[in-house]
Every structure is written in structure tokens, then in C-alpha cells.
Design an enzyme around this catalytic site. Sequence first.
Site, PDB file in Angstrom:
ATOM      1  N   MET A  30      34.847  25.407  50.326  1.00  0.00           N
ATOM      2  CA  MET A  30      36.391  25.823  50.361  1.00  0.00           C
ATOM      3  C   MET A  30      36.670  25.991  51.818  1.00  0.00           C
ATOM      4  SD  MET A  30      36.653  28.318  47.058  1.00  0.00           S
ATOM      5  CE  MET A  30      35.989  29.879  47.742  1.00  0.00           C
ATOM      6  N   HIS A  37      27.280  25.401  55.944  1.00  0.00           N
ATOM      7  CA  HIS A  37      27.993  24.240  55.437  1.00  0.00           C
ATOM      8  C   HIS A  37      27.331  23.124  56.182  1.00  0.00           C
ATOM      9  CE1 HIS A  37      31.135  27.371  54.442  1.00  0.00           C
ATOM     10  NE2 HIS A  37      31.041  26.793  53.442  1.00  0.00           N
TER      11      HIS A  37
HETATM   12  O1  PAF Z   1      30.896  28.022  46.941  1.00  0.00           O
HETATM   13  C1  PAF Z   1      32.305  27.315  47.046  1.00  0.00           C
HETATM   14  O2  PAF Z   1      32.492  27.215  48.106  1.00  0.00           O
HETATM   15  C2  PAF Z   1      32.761  27.062  45.835  1.00  0.00           C
HETATM   16  O3  PAF Z   1      32.495  28.024  44.627  1.00  0.00           O
HETATM   17  C3  PAF Z   1      32.750  25.634  45.382  1.00  0.00           C
HETATM   18  C4  PAF Z   1      31.286  25.289  44.825  1.00  0.00           C
HETATM   19  C5  PAF Z   1      33.033  24.692  46.607  1.00  0.00           C
HETATM   20  C6  PAF Z   1      33.982  25.290  44.060  1.00  0.00           C
HETATM   21  O4  PAF Z   1      35.072  25.937  44.519  1.00  0.00           O
END
Ligand code: PAF
Length: 280
Positions: A30, A37
Site C-alpha cells: 500500500m 517492503h
Molecule cells: O499488507 C498490505 O500492505 C495490504 O494488506 C496488501 C497485501 C497490499 C493488500 O492491500
Amino acid sequence: MRVIRDAAELRAVSQAWHAAGERIALVPTMGYLHEGHLALVARARELAPRVIATIFVNPTQFAPHEDLGRYPRDEAGDIAKLEAAGCDVLFAPSVEVMYPAGFATRIAMSGPAEGLEGTHRPQMFAGVALVCTRLFGMSGADVAVFGEKDWQQVMVVRRVVEDLALPITIETVPTIRAADGLALSSRNAYLDPEARVKAAAMHAALSYAAERLRAGATAAEACGEAEERLREAGFRQVDYVALRSERGFEEMEKLSEPGRVLGAAWLRQVRLIDNVTKSG
Ligand code: PAF
């Protein structure tokens, strides 16, 4: 890195890669990216020659009273980080691309979506299941990489992939933590300096519970004591501290098979979640 906002363009790129015999790894996010990330992107690069990251703040997984409107965003910064990490494509669609007019499909979840986050955020996993299924289909990815910080989410996505026979495998990466143990999360941006110091107590409390379980305590004892520690550390509300089995995500009275201790609690207006395996 190519930035794609259109589903047909993404499909064309992925079909060309597959035609050239190249596997594709997907990293759904997100946005407001941090080292956690980037660890997913690094793992994706080990798994496939082509990597697609996605940034989409998915409205279907937020309840009306939650933080959809103020969720932190920094697309320019995220693009720079993904480029430096060696990502091939960023897919950053609009809400209209992900949920076009006439979109009518919903996914009702039970099993691992029940309890814990499923109790406190009842809309969340149906929304996660929906958006992930759509991202898997749009990207044609062979493998998707998720962080273990959202362990229940991993269990839910694995269940969806198996139940809907989706042609993708799910890989996970251990949680990346700050020096004091706080799990990295985009929502940590909501913490003021004082709350940021207190936030370290979440990992400490869950690790404490894990140690107590390994020493033979029951889940009720270990999790109850961890909840008490969170309250003493200044958390105003503890949603849960719970033990679940690693494999089937089932409740356990004792650590009778490999398990995880999961917790969610509020520091002022900020809700933190985390989990640990073994002693953290
Ligand atoms: O973990 C996240 O950032 C969100 O839940 C995802 C997996 C991108 C789905 O919107």
C-alpha cells in the site's frame, strides 16, 4: 523502472515476459515503503528475473471509521526506492482501475480470517482477498511475496490461493525490525516521539509470552501476562494477545506444535500489530 497504471498495459508486459520464458514475482503493497517492503523486493528478485511491485491503498479493506483518507503516501519517494531496489515495474492503479463501474464480486472469508484481526477489523480480510486475487490475475505473477508481520494476512492469502486454485505460490519474508524491536510498518509514521519509544514494548511483550510458552506456561497465562505488560507500558487498549499454530492457524492451549504469538494494541490513536515465532 516502468510505472504502469493501466491493467491492459500490465497484462501486455507480463505476457511478453512469460513468452520470453521469464518468471514474474509480485510484491503487493500500500506504499509509503520502508526497509520491510524493500526486503520483500529483494526476496522477489531472488525468486524471479522479473519483479512487479504494486502500490494501491485498497479501500475495500478499510472500514469507514479507519485511516483510509490519511494513510501515509509518498509515491515519488516510493518510486526512487523501488528503482534503487531493482524493481522492473511499479503497478500503481487508481481505484477506478481496480474497481471499475459495475464491479460486483465479493469474497467471503472464514477459516484463518476468523478471530484476531478478523474480529477487530471485520471488513479487512474480504478486502485483502479481493484485491490480492485481482492483483494476481492482472499481473499474471508466478509468485507473490508477503511480510510475516501480517501473519494472519499471509494465512488468509494462502487459503485463497489454495481454495480458488490460483496459479501462484506465496512466499514470506521475516519481519524487519528497528533496533529496539519495533516491527517496521508504514503506520509507524503516526507515532509521536513519546509513543514511538513506548511502541517497543509490543515486541518485548510478545517475546516474553513466547518465552513463557516455551517454558511450559499455558496460552492463557503467557498471553494474559503479555497483555498486562502492554498496559503497564502505556498501551491504552489491548485488542488481543493470542497463540495460534504456525501451520493451521488454530488456537492452542499450550505450545504443543510450532506456533506464533500475535498481538494488537492501541497506543493513543495508533493501532500496532505484531507477531513472533519461537522467542521472537
Ligand atoms: O499488507 C498490505 O500492505 C495490504 O494488506 C496488501 C497485501 C497490499 C493488500 O492491500
